[in-house]
Design a protein around this motif. Structure first.
Motif, PDB file in Angstrom:
ATOM      1  N   UNK A 174     -47.265  84.258   2.024  1.00 50.17           N
ATOM      2  CA  UNK A 174     -47.346  84.975   3.292  1.00 50.17           C
ATOM      3  C   UNK A 174     -46.985  83.998   4.407  1.00 50.17           C
ATOM      4  N   UNK A 175     -45.954  84.342   5.173  1.00 53.04           N
ATOM      5  CA  UNK A 175     -45.519  83.515   6.309  1.00 53.04           C
ATOM      6  C   UNK A 175     -45.685  84.339   7.580  1.00 53.04           C
ATOM      7  N   UNK A 176     -46.447  83.811   8.532  1.00 52.72           N
ATOM      8  CA  UNK A 176     -46.699  84.567   9.766  1.00 52.72           C
ATOM      9  C   UNK A 176     -46.499  83.672  10.980  1.00 52.72           C
ATOM     10  N   UNK A 177     -46.143  84.313  12.105  1.00 55.34           N
ATOM     11  CA  UNK A 177     -45.977  83.606  13.372  1.00 55.34           C
ATOM     12  C   UNK A 177     -45.035  82.408  13.238  1.00 55.34           C
ATOM     13  N   UNK A 178     -43.934  82.604  12.517  1.00 54.38           N
ATOM     14  CA  UNK A 178     -42.992  81.511  12.276  1.00 54.38           C
ATOM     15  C   UNK A 178     -42.457  80.936  13.581  1.00 54.38           C
ATOM     16  N   UNK A 179     -42.422  79.633  13.672  1.00 52.30           N
ATOM     17  CA  UNK A 179     -41.950  78.812  14.799  1.00 52.30           C
ATOM     18  C   UNK A 179     -42.902  78.841  15.993  1.00 52.30           C
ATOM     19  N   UNK A 180     -44.013  79.566  15.889  1.00 46.04           N
ATOM     20  CA  UNK A 180     -44.946  79.678  17.003  1.00 46.04           C
ATOM     21  C   UNK A 180     -46.137  78.727  16.812  1.00 46.04           C
ATOM     22  N   UNK A 181     -47.020  78.716  17.774  1.00 49.97           N
ATOM     23  CA  UNK A 181     -48.157  77.785  17.765  1.00 49.97           C
ATOM     24  C   UNK A 181     -49.023  77.942  16.526  1.00 49.97           C
ATOM     25  N   UNK A 182     -49.275  79.184  16.108  1.00 45.35           N
ATOM     26  CA  UNK A 182     -50.174  79.422  14.983  1.00 45.35           C
ATOM     27  C   UNK A 182     -49.410  79.772  13.701  1.00 45.35           C
ATOM     28  N   UNK A 183     -48.255  79.164  13.524  1.00 46.49           N
ATOM     29  CA  UNK A 183     -47.466  79.369  12.314  1.00 46.49           C
ATOM     30  C   UNK A 183     -48.308  79.072  11.077  1.00 46.49           C
ATOM     31  N   UNK A 184     -48.250  79.995  10.112  1.00 44.79           N
ATOM     32  CA  UNK A 184     -48.988  79.841   8.866  1.00 44.79           C
ATOM     33  C   UNK A 184     -48.090  80.222   7.704  1.00 44.79           C
ATOM     34  N   UNK A 185     -48.027  79.362   6.690  1.00 41.80           N
ATOM     35  CA  UNK A 185     -47.284  79.655   5.466  1.00 41.80           C
ATOM     36  C   UNK A 185     -48.224  79.342   4.307  1.00 41.80           C
ATOM     37  N   UNK A 186     -48.700  80.385   3.637  1.00 41.79           N
ATOM     38  CA  UNK A 186     -49.717  80.213   2.601  1.00 41.79           C
ATOM     39  C   UNK A 186     -49.305  80.958   1.344  1.00 41.79           C
ATOM     40  N   UNK A 196     -34.202  83.446  19.477  1.00 42.00           N
ATOM     41  CA  UNK A 196     -35.359  82.819  18.828  1.00 42.00           C
ATOM     42  C   UNK A 196     -36.365  83.828  18.299  1.00 42.00           C
ATOM     43  N   UNK A 197     -36.996  83.486  17.171  1.00 42.02           N
ATOM     44  CA  UNK A 197     -38.041  84.344  16.608  1.00 42.02           C
ATOM     45  C   UNK A 197     -39.416  83.952  17.128  1.00 42.02           C
ATOM     46  N   UNK A 198     -39.464  82.973  18.008  1.00 38.41           N
ATOM     47  CA  UNK A 198     -40.733  82.559  18.589  1.00 38.41           C
ATOM     48  C   UNK A 198     -40.562  81.395  19.541  1.00 38.41           C
ATOM     49  N   UNK A 199     -39.999  80.322  19.047  1.00 40.47           N
ATOM     50  CA  UNK A 199     -39.824  79.110  19.843  1.00 40.47           C
ATOM     51  C   UNK A 199     -38.493  79.173  20.593  1.00 40.47           C
ATOM     52  N   UNK A 200     -38.556  79.266  21.920  1.00 37.50           N
ATOM     53  CA  UNK A 200     -37.337  79.417  22.720  1.00 37.50           C
ATOM     54  C   UNK A 200     -36.383  78.239  22.570  1.00 37.50           C
ATOM     55  N   UNK A 201     -36.906  77.085  22.159  1.00 34.21           N
ATOM     56  CA  UNK A 201     -36.054  75.914  21.991  1.00 34.21           C
ATOM     57  C   UNK A 201     -35.090  76.064  20.814  1.00 34.21           C
ATOM     58  N   UNK A 202     -35.288  77.086  19.991  1.00 32.83           N
ATOM     59  CA  UNK A 202     -34.425  77.279  18.828  1.00 32.83           C
ATOM     60  C   UNK A 202     -33.105  77.958  19.159  1.00 32.83           C
ATOM     61  N   UNK A 203     -32.927  78.428  20.380  1.00 32.40           N
ATOM     62  CA  UNK A 203     -31.647  79.050  20.719  1.00 32.40           C
ATOM     63  C   UNK A 203     -30.569  77.980  20.759  1.00 32.40           C
ATOM     64  N   UNK A 204     -29.353  78.330  20.375  1.00 33.31           N
ATOM     65  CA  UNK A 204     -28.281  77.342  20.337  1.00 33.31           C
ATOM     66  C   UNK A 204     -27.517  77.309  21.657  1.00 33.31           C
ATOM     67  N   UNK A 205     -26.869  76.194  21.894  1.00 34.68           N
ATOM     68  CA  UNK A 205     -26.051  76.084  23.101  1.00 34.68           C
ATOM     69  C   UNK A 205     -24.918  77.092  23.093  1.00 34.68           C
ATOM     70  N   UNK A 206     -24.358  77.335  21.924  1.00 34.38           N
ATOM     71  CA  UNK A 206     -23.268  78.307  21.830  1.00 34.38           C
ATOM     72  C   UNK A 206     -23.764  79.703  22.196  1.00 34.38           C
ATOM     73  N   UNK A 207     -24.972  80.056  21.738  1.00 36.64           N
ATOM     74  CA  UNK A 207     -25.533  81.365  22.098  1.00 36.64           C
ATOM     75  C   UNK A 207     -25.706  81.486  23.604  1.00 36.64           C
ATOM     76  N   UNK A 208     -26.200  80.448  24.240  1.00 35.20           N
ATOM     77  CA  UNK A 208     -26.376  80.469  25.693  1.00 35.20           C
ATOM     78  C   UNK A 208     -25.032  80.615  26.395  1.00 35.20           C
ATOM     79  N   UNK A 209     -24.017  79.897  25.928  1.00 39.08           N
ATOM     80  CA  UNK A 209     -22.689  79.987  26.540  1.00 39.08           C
ATOM     81  C   UNK A 209     -22.116  81.393  26.422  1.00 39.08           C
TER      82      UNK A 209
END
Length: 285
Positions: free
Chosen positions: A194-206, A20-33
């Motif tokens: 400008x895209x910052x903090x992607x997938x995180x709480x303060x994600x900004x895309x401007x 994940x690049x920020x949000x841990x929920x983005x990891x895939x089941x296959x990656x975990x396996x």
């Protein structure tokens, strides 16, 4: 585990595992396996990866593989693979090899006939592009910008007339300087996202024309924080406009020659109108 591609000792494999690049929920089941099944996890920062593995209750051995030791350590990992072990390659965030270590290891494995299996997953380049509103049919990922002003401006000049969407990574402490250099070369009107903090709480895309984007960035110091992806709209030809490379060349030649002579030479080199170049030189040099 049901995935036919998961490791077994009969088929030693190097797995390329995005994290994940920020949000841990983005990891895939296959990656975990895969991370739970391999003999070794080659990590850019073993401490960072240890926290990820611990979060998902994975007890795996790690091996440090980063930009400063990869050329030396890749051979040791290849030897383990050839002895029958399987290895997962991870970076601190996102897909390995995308401005992260792994190239030398993957190259040596492929040359040695060791199986390399890539897993799909998080990548800041694609994540930012998908939400940018810029054309995504053709794009060029240019990685991190050079740290020095001259090298940055040279990079922008080289890419100034590229029609593809251009994508860069940049750090918070250099973003202002990089955007200033970009404005110097590409002008205030080129659209940049400008895209910052992607997938995180303060994600900004401007997104905005470059001049407006710089002003927006300077309004709030918080907008400078976090990992940043810059996406630049590709060049769109204005039939009445002169190529930026021709203008740059005119500036160089005009420092040594009379403007009229310099315009004539550049016009011949770039197949543009001499009078238009001469007029541009009078107004801008």
């Amino acid at each position: 585990m049901t995935d036919a591609n998961l490791s077994d000792h009969a088929h030693p494999t190097l797995y390329i595992v995005p994290t994940p690049i920020g949000n841990l929920a983005d990891i895939t089941q296959r990656a975990l396996d895969v991370l739970a099944s391999v003999d070794l996890v080659a990590a850019e920062d073993t401490r960072h990866t240890a926290r990820l593995l611990s979060h998902f209750s994975i007890n795996a051995k790690t091996f440090a593989l980063h930009e400063h030791n990869e050329q030396q350590k890749a051979a040791a990992l290849l030897a383990r693979l050839q002895q029958g072990q399987s290895v997962a390659l991870v970076s601190d965030a996102g897909t390995p090899l995308i401005s992260d270590p792994g190239y030398h290891l993957v190259t040596q494995c492929r040359e040695a006939g060791v199986r390399v299996v890539p897993l799909p997953g998080a990548c800041a380049v694609v994540t930012a592009l998908s939400a940018s509103g810029l054309p995504s049919d053709r794009f060029s990922f240019e990685g991190f910008l050079p740290p020095k002003t001259k090298a940055r401006q040279d990079t922008f000049r080289t890419l100034a007339d590229d029609p593809r969407t251009l994508i860069f990574y940049e750090s918070p402490h250099r973003i202002r300087d990089s955007l200033a250099d970009m404005r110097e070369v590409l002008g205030e009107d080129r659209r940049v996202v400008l895209a910052r903090e992607l997938t995180k709480t303060f994600e900004t895309i401007h997104g905005a024309p470059l001049g407006e984007l710089i002003a927006w960035l300077n309004e709030d110091a918080n907008r400078l924080r976090g990992e940043i992806v810059l996406l630049v709209a590709g060049y769109r030809a204005d039939k009445s406009a002169l190529p930026s490379a021709a203008c740059h060349a005119l500036g160089l030649l005009a420092a040594e020659l009379p403007l009229k002579k310099a315009a004539a030479l550049v016009a011949e080199l770039y197949s543009v109108k001499k009078n238009a170049l001469y007029k541009w030189g009078l107004e801008n040099l």
